[in-house]
Design an enzyme around this catalytic site. Structure first.
Site, PDB file in Angstrom:
ATOM      1  N   TYR A   1       0.809  -1.217   0.000  1.00 42.15           N
ATOM      2  CA  TYR A   1       0.000   0.000   0.000  1.00 42.15           C
ATOM      3  C   TYR A   1       0.846   1.273   0.000  1.00 42.15           C
ATOM      4  O   TYR A   1       0.302   2.369  -0.084  1.00 42.15           O
ATOM      5  CB  TYR A   1      -0.964   0.015   1.186  1.00 42.15           C
ATOM      6  CG  TYR A   1      -2.167  -0.881   1.006  1.00 42.15           C
ATOM      7  CD1 TYR A   1      -2.183  -1.887   0.043  1.00 42.15           C
ATOM      8  CD2 TYR A   1      -3.292  -0.722   1.794  1.00 42.15           C
ATOM      9  CE1 TYR A   1      -3.278  -2.720  -0.110  1.00 42.15           C
ATOM     10  CE2 TYR A   1      -4.400  -1.544   1.650  1.00 42.15           C
ATOM     11  CZ  TYR A   1      -4.376  -2.537   0.709  1.00 42.15           C
ATOM     12  OH  TYR A   1      -5.467  -3.359   0.565  1.00 42.15           O
TER      13      TYR A   1
ATOM     14  N   LYS B   1       1.512 -14.310   5.601  1.00 42.97           N
ATOM     15  CA  LYS B   1       1.626 -15.291   4.512  1.00 42.97           C
ATOM     16  C   LYS B   1       3.112 -15.672   4.402  1.00 42.97           C
ATOM     17  O   LYS B   1       3.694 -15.702   3.312  1.00 42.97           O
ATOM     18  CB  LYS B   1       1.092 -14.669   3.213  1.00 42.97           C
ATOM     19  CG  LYS B   1       0.891 -15.658   2.099  1.00 42.97           C
ATOM     20  CD  LYS B   1      -0.239 -16.639   2.351  1.00 42.97           C
ATOM     21  CE  LYS B   1      -0.311 -17.663   1.230  1.00 42.97           C
ATOM     22  NZ  LYS B   1      -1.125 -18.847   1.565  1.00 42.97           N
TER      23      LYS B   1
ATOM     24  N   ASP C   1      -4.488 -16.978   5.228  1.00 43.07           N
ATOM     25  CA  ASP C   1      -5.636 -17.602   4.558  1.00 43.07           C
ATOM     26  C   ASP C   1      -6.426 -18.465   5.546  1.00 43.07           C
ATOM     27  O   ASP C   1      -7.660 -18.439   5.579  1.00 43.07           O
ATOM     28  CB  ASP C   1      -5.215 -18.402   3.307  1.00 43.07           C
ATOM     29  CG  ASP C   1      -3.892 -19.121   3.473  1.00 43.07           C
ATOM     30  OD1 ASP C   1      -3.250 -18.978   4.531  1.00 43.07           O
ATOM     31  OD2 ASP C   1      -3.492 -19.855   2.550  1.00 43.07           O
TER      32      ASP C   1
ATOM     33  N   ASP D   1      -6.112  -4.649   5.957  1.00 43.44           N
ATOM     34  CA  ASP D   1      -7.202  -3.924   5.297  1.00 43.44           C
ATOM     35  C   ASP D   1      -8.342  -4.888   5.000  1.00 43.44           C
ATOM     36  O   ASP D   1      -9.511  -4.623   5.293  1.00 43.44           O
ATOM     37  CB  ASP D   1      -6.647  -3.309   4.002  1.00 43.44           C
ATOM     38  CG  ASP D   1      -7.648  -2.389   3.342  1.00 43.44           C
ATOM     39  OD1 ASP D   1      -8.554  -1.912   4.044  1.00 43.44           O
ATOM     40  OD2 ASP D   1      -7.530  -2.159   2.127  1.00 43.44           O
TER      41      ASP D   1
ATOM     42  N   ASP E   1     -12.131  -5.346   7.212  1.00 42.51           N
ATOM     43  CA  ASP E   1     -13.464  -5.196   6.611  1.00 42.51           C
ATOM     44  C   ASP E   1     -14.275  -6.462   6.850  1.00 42.51           C
ATOM     45  O   ASP E   1     -15.486  -6.408   7.079  1.00 42.51           O
ATOM     46  CB  ASP E   1     -13.352  -4.915   5.107  1.00 42.51           C
ATOM     47  CG  ASP E   1     -13.385  -3.409   4.824  1.00 42.51           C
ATOM     48  OD1 ASP E   1     -12.892  -2.654   5.684  1.00 42.51           O
ATOM     49  OD2 ASP E   1     -13.906  -3.000   3.770  1.00 42.51           O
TER      50      ASP E   1
END
Ligand code: NAD
Length: 480
Positions: A130, A177, A210, A234, A238
């Site tokens: 980002y 990850k 994941d 992010d 959400d």
């Protein structure tokens, strides 16, 4: 003499921003805390005035004075300036940590009602993909740099544990990850594993991102605090706001070295702006986080409790599912104010303390290495040759060089030496050159000579040195 009031910069923002911010200010005022608001402009109106960043200088000056901001959502209108005002704020004040708590709220029906969810995402907020460092390396291949620093990992992990201690939370998960991105995501995992033992009262666990998403959908009640990298955070935050009722209820704190910004997770909701329909809960709860941050813990608890009591009493705005006679923003706000001082039946106040923020490390934070060695380099080449032809030409070119061609990959897959697998190719090859003498050190002059040779035959656009720090290779091996 009455003590000076704590000043707070307020950015009403765009769309529903002024409505929900006004609602939060009224609630804060009703708690009688000694704060004073400096209302400043930012967002759409600033862009319209030709301020390319969307943040006028007077607003920056105010934030530098007060160091605490309560903000509404900001829009970046298309055609005015080219930067998001939110990104400008985040960058200017280096708000490195984004804290997003969600919890089951009374009367807010979700698929998880009754399971007492109370989850906080602590998201790194300034690094990672980002940061938006991107290039078109060829007309058909784009690159984005995922920069993760040891310093950034340390700061976010210390923040996550400081937050867990302040709220008496039991468990911190670090979600990465790292199984695939061993160096970037792995840096967060390793830093977490190094620092977690310093907080023996908090259970610590690493989880792959994941699996974390899967577990959040299946058994979200197992999570307490989750610390993670910027993009993962992010997406996860959400997801967690969706688990507990949606955007209208999700507050957040952006913690910086010396400036912190409190805001709802939602945007400016232009579809309902100016209609007195917006749900102000997220902003009111953000204001409660802000009050706790400035040491007004009692007022923060009072505000949170008043919101819970209001929801328990059945007062709902139109965004909530199954509402027949929705309350307006104004009516909801009045109800919260009327309920100040009352305690929720299902969720009494918690003994949350102010977060003891890790001290800012100023200056350049260098990580030393006792020994370093350059052992080769990766050069990215644009070519429409097939890999064996490309390799043959490169090997021919390298005859007088101390370097040899070790491999060629295409979007990460090895295409030379060939492993016989069929790979769909693009005109973008990573060619790895290593020293023939494995104990030698590659000098810059040899790199420049190689680039000179390459440049005469191919388009190259990117070079990465292959380094060793303290004898450990500092680059990823190829995926087969
Ligand atoms: P949004 O969050 O504004 O709206 C998404 C949906 O949720 C809409 O249907 C909206 O009506 C509803 N909604 C959002 N908040 C609500 C509330 N408090 N009460 C009732 N309903 C609510 O997302 P969007 O439409 O993608 O973005 C609109 C604008 O906001 C864009 O310009 C975007 O860039 C900006 N934005 C700003 C921020 C910020 O400043 N932090 C964050 C997200 C989006």
């Amino acid at each position: 003499m009455t003590p000076a009031k704590r000043k707070i910069t307020v950015l009403p923002g765009d769309g529903i921003g002024p409505e929900v911010v006004e609602s939060a200010l009224k609630v804060i005022e009703a708690t009688n805390v000694a704060v004073e608001f400096e209302k400043c402009e930012a967002g759409a109106r600033a862009f319209e005035k030709g301020i390319a960043t969307g943040i006028p200088k007077e607003t920056i000056d105010s934030i530098e004075r007060t160091r605490v901001v309560l903000k509404g959502p900001l829009e970046t209108p298309i055609g005015h300036g080219n930067r998001s005002a939110n990104v400008t704020l985040r960058t200017l004040f280096e708000t490195y940590g984004n804290i997003r708590p969600v919890r089951e709220l009374p009367g807010v029906q979700t698929a998880f009602t009754g399971r007492k969810l109370d989850i906080v995402i602590v998201r790194e907020n300034v690094e990672d993909l980002y940061a938006g460092i991107e290039y078109m390396q060829t007309p058909g291949v784009a690159e984005g740099l995922k920069l993760i620093s040891r310093e950034g990992c340390e700061k976010i992990i210390k923040l996550a544990f400081a937050f867990a201690l302040a709220e008496g939370r039991k468990r911190v998960h670090c979600a990465t990850k790292a199984n695939i991105m061993k160096l970037t995501e792995g840096l967060l995992q390793h830093t977490f594993e190094e620092f977690a033992p310093r907080y023996p009262s908090v259970e610590s666990k690493h989880i792959l991102i994941d699996n974390c998403a899967h577990q959040l959908a299946m058994r979200p009640e197992q999570f307490d605090v989750i610390v993670t990298t910027n993009m993962n955070g992010d997406i996860l935050s959400d997801l967690t706001s969706g688990l507990t009722g949606g955007l209208g209820f999700a507050p957040s704190a952006n913690i910086g070295n010396d400036v912190s910004i409190f805001e709802a997770v939602h945007g400016s909701a232009p579809d309902i702006a100016g209609k007195n329909k917006a749900n102000p809960t997220a902003l009111i709860l953000s204001a409660a986080m802000m009050l706790r941050h400035v040491g007004e813990g009692k007022a923060a608890n009072d505000v949170e409790q008043a919101v819970l009591v209001t929801l328990e009493s059945g007062i709902r705005t139109s965004d909530m599912i199954g509402v027949e006679k929705p309350a307006t923003t104004t009516e909801f706000t009045q109800a919260v104010i009327a309920n100040l001082g009352q305690h929720s039946k299902v969720s009494p106040p918690k003994d949350y303390r102010q977060i003891e923020l890790p001290p800012a490390q100023l200056g350049v934070n260098a990580v030393p290495a006792e020994s370093r060695r350059v052992t080769g380099l990766d050069v990215y080449i644009e070519s429409d040759l097939n890999p064996s032809k490309l390799a043959a030409g490169l090997e021919q070119m390298l005859k007088p060089s101390p370097l040899k061609l070790q491999m060629i990959t295409n979007r990460g897959a090895m295409v030379f030496p060939s492993n016989g697998r069929r790979v769909s190719l693009v005109d973008h090859f990573r060619c790895r050159f290593v020293l023939r003498d494995e104990a030698a050190v590659l000098a810059d002059v040899e790199i420049l000579a190689l680039l000179g040779l390459l440049g005469a035959r191919h388009r190259w656009m990117h070079v990465e040195k292959l380094q060793e720090f303290d004898g450990v290779p500092a680059f990823s091996k190829s995926q087969l």
